[in-house]
Design a protein around this motif. Structure first.
Motif, PDB file in Angstrom:
ATOM      1  N   ILE A 143      16.015  50.536  72.503  1.00 42.98           N
ATOM      2  CA  ILE A 143      16.960  49.599  71.645  1.00 42.98           C
ATOM      3  C   ILE A 143      16.152  48.250  71.521  1.00 42.98           C
ATOM      4  N   SER A 184      23.225  52.178  66.316  1.00 46.57           N
ATOM      5  CA  SER A 184      24.136  51.502  67.397  1.00 46.57           C
ATOM      6  C   SER A 184      25.594  51.788  67.179  1.00 46.57           C
ATOM      7  N   ASP A 185      26.008  52.169  65.837  1.00 47.12           N
ATOM      8  CA  ASP A 185      27.226  52.527  65.458  1.00 47.12           C
ATOM      9  C   ASP A 185      27.588  53.955  65.194  1.00 47.12           C
ATOM     10  N   THR A 197      26.241  42.120  72.629  1.00 49.69           N
ATOM     11  CA  THR A 197      25.574  43.279  72.389  1.00 49.69           C
ATOM     12  C   THR A 197      24.711  43.251  73.547  1.00 49.69           C
ATOM     13  N   SER A 241      27.803  54.678  71.356  1.00 56.86           N
ATOM     14  CA  SER A 241      26.444  55.086  71.056  1.00 56.86           C
ATOM     15  C   SER A 241      25.757  55.550  72.393  1.00 56.86           C
ATOM     16  N   ASP A 264      17.013  44.812  69.717  1.00 53.45           N
ATOM     17  CA  ASP A 264      18.136  44.018  69.218  1.00 53.45           C
ATOM     18  C   ASP A 264      17.592  42.974  68.137  1.00 53.45           C
ATOM     19  N   SER A 316      19.669  47.310  66.886  1.00 54.91           N
ATOM     20  CA  SER A 316      21.093  46.641  66.990  1.00 54.91           C
ATOM     21  C   SER A 316      21.164  45.499  66.544  1.00 54.91           C
ATOM     22  N   ILE A 323      28.240  49.721  70.399  1.00 54.23           N
ATOM     23  CA  ILE A 323      27.297  50.264  70.981  1.00 54.23           C
ATOM     24  C   ILE A 323      27.396  51.151  72.397  1.00 54.23           C
ATOM     25  N   ALA A 367      26.640  44.383  67.543  1.00 52.53           N
ATOM     26  CA  ALA A 367      27.286  45.884  67.372  1.00 52.53           C
ATOM     27  C   ALA A 367      28.084  45.933  68.840  1.00 52.53           C
TER      28      ALA A 367
END
Length: 258
Positions: A37, A92-93, A46, A21, A39, A11, A18, A14
């Motif tokens: 996840i 994440s998208d 996010t 997702s 980041d 990510s 997110i 996002a």
């Protein structure tokens, strides 16, 4: 007992997408998963959004990189912390359809496939379908050189067969590089012929994206794979032709769940 699936999600800034997702993961009919996840040093909210989900579901984990390092390094960080037999990828998208994992894991177990992928839909910023991607039934190393038919958001590999395999630490085409490395050790990757994921297209202009994509692909052949100019030109010609075909399947505007 169901085999654990480790879902690998990088990510970066996002906050706008997110949650969608993560919600698509929470909606999976296959429940034996962990969502890891990593980041990539986001400057927006996010991580705060992810922490809200962690408070509700212990299967979700958040890791952070100290500096912005790129999606490949973020994915590798998640893979290192993965506990599952199966490694699946979701950015994440992007989003999955509810039966994605259930159908794909069964497909792999029933056929002893090491690497699989699925069909998927492309959507715009507001969720309208802009295209449908139907990749070939199977692909080997040489054919994948001509076109990356494996959508990263659809890919799953089996660590029981392959062990943990990491993405090369390059800024672009890390996913294609990973599939090629895997296909050096197996004959084929196989497609489950159902549209089980939703790929959100980028915000930049289409013409700008095309130029960047072509330049990136040429650089991938020359500098990552170390092909000479003639070999690069050979595979690049296939890449251009197949890219035009791949992105030529269009549908009328509709919602993702229609």
């Amino acid at each position: 007992m169901c085999a654990l699936v480790s879902i690998i999600m990088p990510s970066y800034n996002a906050e706008a997408v997110i949650a969608l997702s993560i919600d698509s993961v929470l909606s999976q009919t296959y429940t034996a998963w962990e969502l890891i996840i990593t980041d990539d040093n986001s400057s927006d909210s996010t991580c705060e959004i992810v922490r809200e989900y962690i408070n509700k579901d212990e299967r979700i984990k958040l890791l952070r990189l100290e500096g912005n390092s790129g999606a490949g390094i973020a994915r590798n960080n998640s893979i290192r912390h993965a506990n599952g037999r199966f490694i699946a990828f979701l950015d994440s998208d992007d989003m999955w359809c509810p039966e994605k994992l259930e159908k794909q894991i069964k497909f792999m177990l029933d056929n002893a496939y090491a690497l699989t992928y699925t069909q998927y839909r492309k959507i715009d910023d507001v969720g309208n379908i802009t295209g449908i991607i139907h990749p070939p039934e199977r692909v080997n190393y040489r054919e994948l050189l001509k076109s990356n038919v494996i959508g990263c958001l659809t890919a799953v590999y089996d660590t029981k067969i392959l062990g943990k395999v990491f993405m090369p630490t390059i800024r672009k085409r890390q996913d294609m590089a990973l599939w090629l490395n895997i296909l050096k050790t197996i004959d084929y990757a196989w497609c489950l012929p159902e549209e089980l994921a939703l790929y959100r297209e980028g915000h930049e202009s289409l013409s700008s994206n095309k130029v960047k994509i072509l330049a990136t692909q040429w650089d991938f052949y020359r500098n990552h794979l170390r092909f000479n100019v003639i070999k690069t030109a050979w595979f690049f010609s296939f890449y251009i032709i197949r890219a035009l075909k791949k992105h030529g399947v269009r549908k009328s505007v509709q919602t993702p769940h229609s």
